[in-house]
Design a protein around this motif. Sequence first.
Motif, mmCIF file in Angstrom:
data_model
loop_
_atom_site.group_PDB
_atom_site.id
_atom_site.type_symbol
_atom_site.label_atom_id
_atom_site.label_comp_id
_atom_site.label_asym_id
_atom_site.label_seq_id
_atom_site.Cartn_x
_atom_site.Cartn_y
_atom_site.Cartn_z
ATOM 1 N N ASN A 109 0.859 -1.179 0.000
ATOM 2 C CA ASN A 109 0.000 0.000 0.000
ATOM 3 C C ASN A 109 0.896 1.230 0.000
ATOM 4 O O ASN A 109 1.527 1.538 1.009
ATOM 5 C CB ASN A 109 -0.921 0.009 1.220
ATOM 6 N N THR A 110 0.990 1.908 -1.126
ATOM 7 C CA THR A 110 1.844 3.107 -1.178
ATOM 8 C C THR A 110 1.023 4.385 -0.993
ATOM 9 O O THR A 110 1.590 5.468 -0.927
ATOM 10 C CB THR A 110 2.646 3.202 -2.509
ATOM 11 N N ASP A 111 -0.315 4.262 -0.895
ATOM 12 C CA ASP A 111 -1.144 5.462 -0.663
ATOM 13 C C ASP A 111 -0.771 6.102 0.677
ATOM 14 O O ASP A 111 -0.562 7.322 0.765
ATOM 15 C CB ASP A 111 -2.631 5.093 -0.626
ATOM 16 N N ALA A 112 -0.702 5.264 1.708
ATOM 17 C CA ALA A 112 -0.420 5.789 3.043
ATOM 18 C C ALA A 112 1.016 6.291 3.144
ATOM 19 O O ALA A 112 1.292 7.332 3.761
ATOM 20 C CB ALA A 112 -0.678 4.709 4.085
ATOM 21 N N GLU A 113 1.918 5.554 2.515
ATOM 22 C CA GLU A 113 3.329 5.958 2.475
ATOM 23 C C GLU A 113 3.466 7.300 1.754
ATOM 24 O O GLU A 113 4.195 8.195 2.188
ATOM 25 C CB GLU A 113 4.072 4.865 1.698
ATOM 26 N N GLY A 114 2.736 7.438 0.661
ATOM 27 C CA GLY A 114 2.758 8.681 -0.112
ATOM 28 C C GLY A 114 2.175 9.837 0.686
ATOM 29 O O GLY A 114 2.713 10.951 0.677
ATOM 30 N N PHE A 115 1.104 9.554 1.403
ATOM 31 C CA PHE A 115 0.488 10.574 2.258
ATOM 32 C C PHE A 115 1.502 11.069 3.295
ATOM 33 O O PHE A 115 1.689 12.268 3.488
ATOM 34 C CB PHE A 115 -0.746 9.989 2.957
ATOM 35 N N SER A 116 2.161 10.114 3.942
ATOM 36 C CA SER A 116 3.097 10.456 5.020
ATOM 37 C C SER A 116 4.264 11.307 4.494
ATOM 38 O O SER A 116 4.637 12.316 5.083
ATOM 39 C CB SER A 116 3.609 9.163 5.653
ATOM 40 N N ARG A 117 4.815 10.880 3.360
ATOM 41 C CA ARG A 117 5.971 11.613 2.826
ATOM 42 C C ARG A 117 5.577 13.014 2.348
ATOM 43 O O ARG A 117 6.280 13.987 2.599
ATOM 44 C CB ARG A 117 6.596 10.825 1.681
ATOM 45 N N ALA A 118 4.418 13.095 1.679
ATOM 46 C CA ALA A 118 3.964 14.392 1.181
ATOM 47 C C ALA A 118 3.708 15.340 2.359
ATOM 48 O O ALA A 118 4.074 16.513 2.321
ATOM 49 C CB ALA A 118 2.692 14.221 0.354
ATOM 50 N N PHE A 119 3.091 14.797 3.394
ATOM 51 C CA PHE A 119 2.790 15.625 4.571
ATOM 52 C C PHE A 119 4.078 16.204 5.146
ATOM 53 O O PHE A 119 4.177 17.405 5.422
ATOM 54 C CB PHE A 119 2.065 14.774 5.630
ATOM 55 N N GLU A 122 5.640 18.884 2.937
ATOM 56 C CA GLU A 122 4.921 20.150 2.817
ATOM 57 C C GLU A 122 4.721 20.854 4.150
ATOM 58 O O GLU A 122 4.613 22.066 4.205
ATOM 59 C CB GLU A 122 3.572 19.929 2.108
ATOM 60 N N VAL A 123 4.693 20.075 5.238
ATOM 61 C CA VAL A 123 4.440 20.677 6.548
ATOM 62 C C VAL A 123 5.751 20.842 7.326
ATOM 63 O O VAL A 123 5.878 21.726 8.162
ATOM 64 C CB VAL A 123 3.425 19.820 7.339
ATOM 65 N N GLY A 124 6.718 19.987 7.029
ATOM 66 C CA GLY A 124 8.017 20.105 7.699
ATOM 67 C C GLY A 124 8.105 19.311 8.981
ATOM 68 O O GLY A 124 9.121 19.351 9.676
ATOM 69 N N GLU A 125 7.052 18.594 9.350
ATOM 70 C CA GLU A 125 7.094 17.708 10.516
ATOM 71 C C GLU A 125 6.114 16.557 10.302
ATOM 72 O O GLU A 125 5.265 16.617 9.413
ATOM 73 C CB GLU A 125 6.777 18.472 11.801
#
Length: 290
Positions: A109-119, A122-125
């Motif tokens: 499942n790379t959706d969750a991995e992608g969500f985490s990395r993008a967050f 873009e947010v810095g934490e």
Amino acid sequence: MHIDNRVTGETRFVGLIGNPVEHSISPQLHNTISSCLGVDLIYIPFKVEEAGLKDAVNGLKALNIKGFNVTTPYKKDIMKYIDENSKEALLMGAVNTVKNIDGRLYGYNTDAEGFSRAFKEEVGEGFKGKKIAIIGAGGAARAITVKIAIEGAAEISIINRTLQKAHDIAGIIENNYSMNVGCFGTDEGAAGDALRQADIIINTTSIGMYPNTNESPLKKGIKLSDSQIVYDIIYNPSVTKLLAGAQRYGAKAVNGLGMLFYQGIYAYEIWTGIKIPKDALKHINESFVN
Ligand code: ATR
């Protein structure tokens, strides 16, 4: 439209199965990655009817596909055709990326991995020690909730129209990560409290997605603050009603385009074993967006 004259007898292929697939921008993303990296790999979308899912998987195996993405409505159903699903994918109850090694299929499942990395980009934490409110309790919510629990969220609340579905996800988290998850129906007053008190609010529903751009998953009267981060997994429109509202309160607003980008990057890395360097990522992102 042009006929790609780079395709030769040695070209390998990856692809996408789902229904519908016509709107998907994954072909554009993955073919851009191959072009940017000079990899002889093409990505082709396949619309598959439900009755044909098993045959499609066997056919792709017979054609020696390197791997494929899986989209709606098959992210759960595909799991029974996979030889080995990752531990995370099993907890998330969904597979969106499959790798084929000599006819043996591996599910991720790379959706969750992608969500985490993008967050984080873009947010810095990240999520460690944070109070997080999730809106929605479908497949996307389950994957994201498992991911933020793995990554050390301090408190999780799930707010959903159908309360039982929130409890279902909470049960998975409570059984595997020994943490309590608050569950609230959309109309409960306590849902408003959970949203106001959260450091991070994540919308996982389709409320506000094109063409229903006038809708928001946040009830009227819920005031946010400028210390909050609001993440909407929707990327069309790029600023949803939820995000526009968050911006008016001075909150940080992030859309789902980065999640889409990084779930694709991870899938490509899984298929090819290539770790895409940072400068190439920037180049791919620019080529993809334009
Ligand atoms: P996905 O796999 O993309 O997460 P899903 O499994 O269909 O999609 O889940 C969609 C989520 O958005 C669900 O939690 C759904 O609420 P219900 O569980 O009550 O069905 C929520 N959702 C979608 N449209 C909604 C709407 N108009 N109002 C409230 N909730 C909505």
